[in-house]
Design an enzyme around this catalytic site. Structure first.
Site, short mmCIF file in Angstrom:
data_model
loop_
_atom_site.label_atom_id
_atom_site.label_comp_id
_atom_site.label_asym_id
_atom_site.label_seq_id
_atom_site.Cartn_x
_atom_site.Cartn_y
_atom_site.Cartn_z
CB SER A 93 -0.90 -0.01 1.24
OG SER A 93 -1.53 1.24 1.43
CE1 TYR A 144 -4.38 -2.08 4.82
CE2 TYR A 144 -3.64 0.11 4.20
CZ TYR A 144 -4.06 -1.16 3.84
OH TYR A 144 -4.14 -1.49 2.51
#
Length: 338
Positions: A141, A166
């Site tokens: 990501s 995350y």
């Protein structure tokens, strides 16, 4: 056969469609969790010939529409189930898109990210190396860049200061993949996705949230008073890049000590949040009432992908303009909720 984990998710669904259209044998895996409304996942599965109400845990289901598609309801956290799946099928390549998504959700549900994104990924790495998988492509990501203020973000930039759990879990994936590449020669490619959007997208993403609000006559929340920008990437462009990496021979460079690579995959053209909102309003045909909000914890002000490495190695370049991508989403959204 290619294993796609997270196959009922946004990107996984589109990738399965693409691979099947190109004649690949595919097995999809997904735990069908309720992070967002599972009905959206069920409807994606139906388009691939899988009836959700006929599914049993850890039992392979054949598609009624595609002879080369199998699906199994299972999470990567299930170590024994995953090992059995790899032993049962002749899997040669893997694309891991299964993960607990969402920066903001990670602030309140940290253990979910440890179980899914770290423990689950280790289980997958173990199966890949033990069964001599040719190539593992996995989703990382843009969030790994944290508060990086150098733009565009390049793969060589520091990524050791994440600002959310995350993001930390995705950086951990990159480190774990490198270990398995170094120790066992497992061929791994990590892709740092930049703000993916498009039809069948996740309901917790900005485009979906804005359209929901306008449809229901509610104001939209504009964080950091609109002083944000994102490198939006249309889902078909993401799938094009993933497919190229999965199905073509990658570069072999003499200086590499382990077959582990990282690429940015993004639109390469950051868009100001207020310009994004105006584009949605124009295409949706409705002005939105706006509530200006402070920056949320774990968020970043800007993202911007340097995609020169992916262009060099795979001749990849995104093709979809923001206006066209938003138009495609709005058309799907209106049909879905008609």
């Amino acid at each position: 056969m290619i294993l796609v984990s997270g196959a009922a998710g946004f990107i996984g669904f589109h990738l399965c469609q693409r691979l099947l259209a190109e004649g690949e044998q595919v097995v999809g895996l997904d735990n069908l969790n309720d992070y967002y409304d599972p009905q959206l996942k069920y409807d994606r599965l139906k388009l691939l010939g899988i009836e959700p109400d006929e599914l049993e845990e850890k039992v392979l289901k054949k598609s009624s529409l595609h002879a080369d598609y199998l699906f199994v309801k299972m999470g990567l956290e299930d170590e024994a189930g995953l090992a059995e799946l790899f032993s049962e099928l002749s899997i040669t390549k893997v694309c891991n898109l299964a993960a607990q998504a969402g920066v903001r959700y990670s602030l309140t549900h940290p253990q979910t990210y440890v179980e899914s994104n770290i423990k689950g990924f280790v289980n997958l790495l173990e199966c890949c190396y033990k069964h001599k998988i040719e190539h593992l492509v996995y989703a990382s990501s843009s969030s790994v860049y944290g508060g990086n203020d150098k733009t565009p973000f390049a793969e060589s930039d520091r990524v050791d200061q994440p600002v959310s759990l995350y993001a930390a879990s995705k950086k951990c994936n990159e480190l774990l993949a490198h270990v398995y590449a170094h120790l066992y020669g497992l061929n791994c490619t990590g892709l740092r996705f930049f703000t993916v959007y498009g039809p069948w997208g996740r309901p917790d993403m900005a485009l979906y949230l804005f359209c929901d609000a306008m449809r229901e006559g509610r104001p939209i929340k504009v964080f950091n008073h609109g002083r944000m920008s994102r490198d939006f990437t249309y889902v078909a462009d993401i799938v094009e890049g993933v497919t190229r990496i999965l199905t073509t021979e990658g570069p072999q460079r003499a200086e590499e000590k382990a077959p582990s690579r990282i690429y940015n995959i993004g639109g390469g053209q950051p868009v100001r949040l207020m310009d994004f909102v105006e584009t949605i309003e124009e295409i949706y045909g409705q002005k939105a009432e706006k509530i200006m909000m402070e920056m949320q914890a774990g968020d970043v002000e800007a993202t911007f992908a340097d995609t020169s490495a992916l262009r060099r190695d795979y001749d990849y370049a995104p093709q979809t303009t923001l206006r066209e991508g938003v138009r495609q989403f709005v058309e799907w959204y209106r049909n879905y909720y008609a």
